[in-house]
Write a protein that holds these residues in place. Structure first.
Motif, PDB file in Angstrom:
ATOM      1  N   TYR A 272       0.831  -1.189   0.000  1.00 58.00           N
ATOM      2  CA  TYR A 272       0.000   0.000   0.000  1.00 58.00           C
ATOM      3  C   TYR A 272       0.876   1.253   0.000  1.00 58.00           C
ATOM      4  O   TYR A 272       1.828   1.353   0.791  1.00 58.00           O
ATOM      5  N   GLY A 273       0.533   2.205  -0.854  1.00 57.33           N
ATOM      6  CA  GLY A 273       1.149   3.518  -0.810  1.00 57.33           C
ATOM      7  C   GLY A 273       0.224   4.458  -0.065  1.00 57.33           C
ATOM      8  O   GLY A 273      -0.894   4.711  -0.502  1.00 57.33           O
ATOM      9  N   LEU A 274       0.667   4.973   1.083  1.00 56.20           N
ATOM     10  CA  LEU A 274      -0.123   5.895   1.893  1.00 56.20           C
ATOM     11  C   LEU A 274       0.362   7.307   1.600  1.00 56.20           C
ATOM     12  O   LEU A 274       1.470   7.694   1.983  1.00 56.20           O
ATOM     13  N   LEU A 275      -0.484   8.079   0.922  1.00 61.79           N
ATOM     14  CA  LEU A 275      -0.119   9.410   0.453  1.00 61.79           C
ATOM     15  C   LEU A 275      -1.000  10.467   1.091  1.00 61.79           C
ATOM     16  O   LEU A 275      -2.094  10.176   1.573  1.00 61.79           O
ATOM     17  N   GLY A 276      -0.542  11.692   1.064  1.00 58.22           N
ATOM     18  CA  GLY A 276      -1.322  12.807   1.578  1.00 58.22           C
ATOM     19  C   GLY A 276      -0.433  14.002   1.808  1.00 58.22           C
ATOM     20  O   GLY A 276       0.794  13.880   1.910  1.00 58.22           O
ATOM     21  N   LYS A 277      -1.046  15.172   1.889  1.00 55.65           N
ATOM     22  CA  LYS A 277      -0.292  16.385   2.171  1.00 55.65           C
ATOM     23  C   LYS A 277       0.233  16.344   3.604  1.00 55.65           C
ATOM     24  O   LYS A 277      -0.187  15.526   4.428  1.00 55.65           O
ATOM     25  N   ASN A 278       1.166  17.242   3.923  1.00 57.12           N
ATOM     26  CA  ASN A 278       1.681  17.337   5.282  1.00 57.12           C
ATOM     27  C   ASN A 278       0.541  17.598   6.260  1.00 57.12           C
ATOM     28  O   ASN A 278      -0.358  18.399   5.995  1.00 57.12           O
ATOM     29  N   GLY A 279       0.571  16.905   7.396  1.00 57.69           N
ATOM     30  CA  GLY A 279      -0.404  17.148   8.440  1.00 57.69           C
ATOM     31  C   GLY A 279      -1.722  16.434   8.278  1.00 57.69           C
ATOM     32  O   GLY A 279      -2.660  16.692   9.041  1.00 57.69           O
ATOM     33  N   THR A 280      -1.813  15.518   7.315  1.00 62.05           N
ATOM     34  CA  THR A 280      -3.089  14.822   7.106  1.00 62.05           C
ATOM     35  C   THR A 280      -3.209  13.553   7.937  1.00 62.05           C
ATOM     36  O   THR A 280      -4.250  12.897   7.905  1.00 62.05           O
ATOM     37  N   GLY A 281      -2.159  13.168   8.665  1.00 67.24           N
ATOM     38  CA  GLY A 281      -2.278  12.045   9.586  1.00 67.24           C
ATOM     39  C   GLY A 281      -1.645  10.751   9.125  1.00 67.24           C
ATOM     40  O   GLY A 281      -1.928   9.693   9.698  1.00 67.24           O
ATOM     41  N   LYS A 282      -0.776  10.799   8.123  1.00 66.82           N
ATOM     42  CA  LYS A 282      -0.177   9.557   7.609  1.00 66.82           C
ATOM     43  C   LYS A 282       0.644   8.854   8.686  1.00 66.82           C
ATOM     44  O   LYS A 282       0.444   7.664   8.950  1.00 66.82           O
ATOM     45  N   SER A 283       1.576   9.572   9.292  1.00 67.42           N
ATOM     46  CA  SER A 283       2.406   8.952  10.329  1.00 67.42           C
ATOM     47  C   SER A 283       1.566   8.569  11.536  1.00 67.42           C
ATOM     48  O   SER A 283       1.780   7.515  12.155  1.00 67.42           O
ATOM     49  N   THR A 284       0.597   9.409  11.885  1.00 71.56           N
ATOM     50  CA  THR A 284      -0.290   9.102  13.011  1.00 71.56           C
ATOM     51  C   THR A 284      -1.023   7.798  12.772  1.00 71.56           C
ATOM     52  O   THR A 284      -1.161   6.968  13.688  1.00 71.56           O
ATOM     53  N   LEU A 285      -1.496   7.585  11.545  1.00 73.84           N
ATOM     54  CA  LEU A 285      -2.202   6.341  11.233  1.00 73.84           C
ATOM     55  C   LEU A 285      -1.286   5.137  11.421  1.00 73.84           C
ATOM     56  O   LEU A 285      -1.703   4.106  11.968  1.00 73.84           O
ATOM     57  N   LEU A 286      -0.037   5.238  10.998  1.00 70.68           N
ATOM     58  CA  LEU A 286       0.902   4.128  11.186  1.00 70.68           C
ATOM     59  C   LEU A 286       1.098   3.825  12.672  1.00 70.68           C
ATOM     60  O   LEU A 286       1.131   2.654  13.084  1.00 70.68           O
ATOM     61  N   TYR A 287       1.210   4.869  13.481  1.00 72.36           N
ATOM     62  CA  TYR A 287       1.420   4.666  14.912  1.00 72.36           C
ATOM     63  C   TYR A 287       0.174   4.126  15.595  1.00 72.36           C
ATOM     64  O   TYR A 287       0.271   3.364  16.573  1.00 72.36           O
TER      65      TYR A 287
END
Length: 274
Positions: A32-47
């Motif tokens: 899966y490629g998890l994409l999004g602008k800065n601050g959209t929660g990508k890293s938060t979702l991983l954690y």
């Protein structure tokens, strides 16, 4: 394998809700490629998936088990490579001796193979490495751990151009049918040839959740000279070749390779919906 169920999440001290009643399901045998602008929660979702953060409501389940419970049988099937990390001052052999027991399917053979892919020796001192070399070693260990869920946050940051190719080769050589790999990145050209499925996140909702196969069956990505007809063009950007364009894929036509950066811009601007 991964079921994100109606989660809501806000960081302590913040009034901004990162996720609000957000749901997502991820299945094995996919990158899966998890994409999004800065601050959209990508890293938060991983954690949140890794159980390192706890949602205020809802839950994340891995094989039916709440990830925040951090059970040993869950942790041995999960590996997260964060964007920023450090490695202890020890030899790689000592590092493997300490951490290998946490991962029942760890393979030294895979580790050595990945290190060779990255053109690194199989015996080295971790503190003598550059940040880019440390990232290669840590990603090699992650692949060797043999977990069924692996997550990487901006894995190609800090890698030079040859190393990005080596990264793609190492990942492609070590995927298995029962594994999920989630790659969160802004460097879309570094990974687009690896991805099976695209997730485009925007403020607690998915703008795009589709397989690469479905996307390429519906849309064509091509370059056209400046001044070419645009009646069939859904989205266009200027490029050195003229214009990069997205059109609807015609039945019977040859599928074109995915241009992930072009797709990202088209979807975030509301020009393409899938």
């Amino acid at each position: 394998m991964i079921d994100v169920k109606n989660i809501s999440f806000t960081y302590a001290g913040s009034h901004e809700r990162i996720f609000d009643n957000f749901s997502l399901q991820l299945e094995a045998n996919n990158i899966y490629g998890l994409l999004g602008k800065n601050g959209t929660g990508k890293s938060t979702l991983l954690y949140l998936i890794a159980g390192l953060l706890r949602p205020q409501s809802g839950c994340v389940e891995i094989d039916g088990v709440n990830s925040f419970s951090r059970r040993p049988e869950t942790l041995e099937e999960l590996f997260l490579v964060p964007e920023e990390f450090d490695l202890p001052s020890m030899s790689l052999d000592e590092y493997v001796r300490i951490y290998q027991p946490f991962y029942p399917r760890f393979s030294r053979e895979v580790l050595d193979s990945c290190l060779r892919d990255f053109e690194l020796p199989t015996s080295l001192n971790l503190q003598e490495l550059s940040m880019g070399q440390k990232k290669k070693v840590f990603m090699s260990f992650a692949l060797a751990a043999g977990t069924r869920l692996m997550m990487m946050d901006e894995p190609t940051n800090g890698l030079d151009i040859p190393s990005k190719m080596q990264f793609r080769r190492a990942v492609a050589n070590n995927m298995s049918d029962d594994r999920i790999l989630i790659i969160s990145t802004h460097q879309v050209h570094d990974v687009e040839s690896l991805l099976d499925h695209i997730l485009l996140l925007s403020r607690s909702r998915m703008l795009l959740n589709a397989s690469v196969s479905d996307i390429c069956q519906r849309y064509s990505f091509e370059y056209r000279p400046s001044g070419s007809p645009t009646d069939d063009v859904l989205y266009s950007e200027p490029s050195v070749q003229g214009n990069a364009v997205i059109t609807r894929h015609e039945a019977g036509a040859t599928e074109t390779p995915l241009n992930l950066e072009l797709l990202f811009n088209a979807v975030t601007q509301g020009k393409v919906n899938i």
